[in-house]
Write a protein that holds these residues in place. Structure first.
Motif, PDB file in Angstrom:
ATOM      1  N   GLY A  18     112.004  45.071 102.128  1.00 32.21           N
ATOM      2  CA  GLY A  18     111.804  43.656 102.429  1.00 32.21           C
ATOM      3  C   GLY A  18     111.702  43.397 103.920  1.00 32.21           C
ATOM      4  N   LEU A  64     106.578  38.570  96.039  1.00 33.25           N
ATOM      5  CA  LEU A  64     107.464  39.475  95.311  1.00 33.25           C
ATOM      6  C   LEU A  64     108.680  39.837  96.154  1.00 33.25           C
ATOM      7  CD1 LEU A  64     108.018  41.211  92.833  1.00 33.25           C
ATOM      8  CD2 LEU A  64     106.617  42.996  93.871  1.00 33.25           C
ATOM      9  N   ARG A  67     111.041  36.955  96.305  1.00 33.46           N
ATOM     10  CA  ARG A  67     111.766  36.805  95.041  1.00 33.46           C
ATOM     11  C   ARG A  67     112.902  37.822  94.938  1.00 33.46           C
ATOM     12  NH1 ARG A  67     109.917  35.182  89.301  1.00 33.46           N
ATOM     13  NH2 ARG A  67     108.464  34.041  90.593  1.00 33.46           N
ATOM     14  N   VAL A  68     112.637  39.064  95.308  1.00 29.39           N
ATOM     15  CA  VAL A  68     113.682  40.092  95.275  1.00 29.39           C
ATOM     16  C   VAL A  68     114.802  39.719  96.242  1.00 29.39           C
ATOM     17  CG1 VAL A  68     114.200  42.498  95.839  1.00 29.39           C
ATOM     18  CG2 VAL A  68     112.177  41.938  94.483  1.00 29.39           C
ATOM     19  N   HIS A  69     114.447  39.234  97.426  1.00 32.82           N
ATOM     20  CA  HIS A  69     115.456  38.819  98.400  1.00 32.82           C
ATOM     21  C   HIS A  69     116.316  37.692  97.832  1.00 32.82           C
ATOM     22  CE1 HIS A  69     117.322  37.965 102.242  1.00 32.82           C
ATOM     23  NE2 HIS A  69     116.974  36.705 102.093  1.00 32.82           N
ATOM     24  N   MET A  71     116.850  36.979  94.665  1.00 26.74           N
ATOM     25  CA  MET A  71     117.672  37.508  93.575  1.00 26.74           C
ATOM     26  C   MET A  71     118.881  38.271  94.134  1.00 26.74           C
ATOM     27  SD  MET A  71     114.647  38.643  90.937  1.00 26.74           S
ATOM     28  CE  MET A  71     115.721  39.626  89.936  1.00 26.74           C
ATOM     29  N   ASN A  72     118.674  39.030  95.200  1.00 26.60           N
ATOM     30  CA  ASN A  72     119.783  39.739  95.824  1.00 26.60           C
ATOM     31  C   ASN A  72     120.817  38.767  96.386  1.00 26.60           C
ATOM     32  OD1 ASN A  72     118.740  42.242  95.225  1.00 26.60           O
ATOM     33  ND2 ASN A  72     117.752  42.505  97.219  1.00 26.60           N
TER      34      ASN A  72
END
Length: 86
Positions: A18, A64, A67-69, A71-72
């Motif tokens: 990221g 994407l 979004r991962v960041h 969610m983390n």
């Protein structure tokens, strides 16, 4: 900084991607539990490769990563870990 284990990565997992894409600094530290081989990718190389892609692919990749960041960050909030800073 408090020594809490947030996750354990498996072979072929990666981390820090990221920060390569979003130009943000990583907020976590990784510590190897066993001997391993790591590959450090220069941000300039990743940017050059992504820059070759169609703008829609670039946008999808950025979304994407965001979004991962997110969610983390949500996982950190749920864990009650004081690592989350807002």
């Amino acid at each position: 900084n408090n020594g809490n284990v947030l996750t354990t990565l498996r072979p072929t997992d990666c981390f820090g991607e990221g920060s390569l894409i979003s130009n943000q600094h990583r907020s976590m530290t990784a510590v190897a539990a066993v001997d391993c081989v790591l590959i450090k990718l220069p941000g300039s190389k990743v940017e050059a490769e992504i820059g070759k892609e169609h703008p829609l692919v670039q946008l999808a990749l950025l979304q994407l990563v965001k979004r991962v960041h997110l969610m983390n960050q949500m996982r950190l909030i749920e864990s009650g870990d004081s690592v989350y800073s807002g």
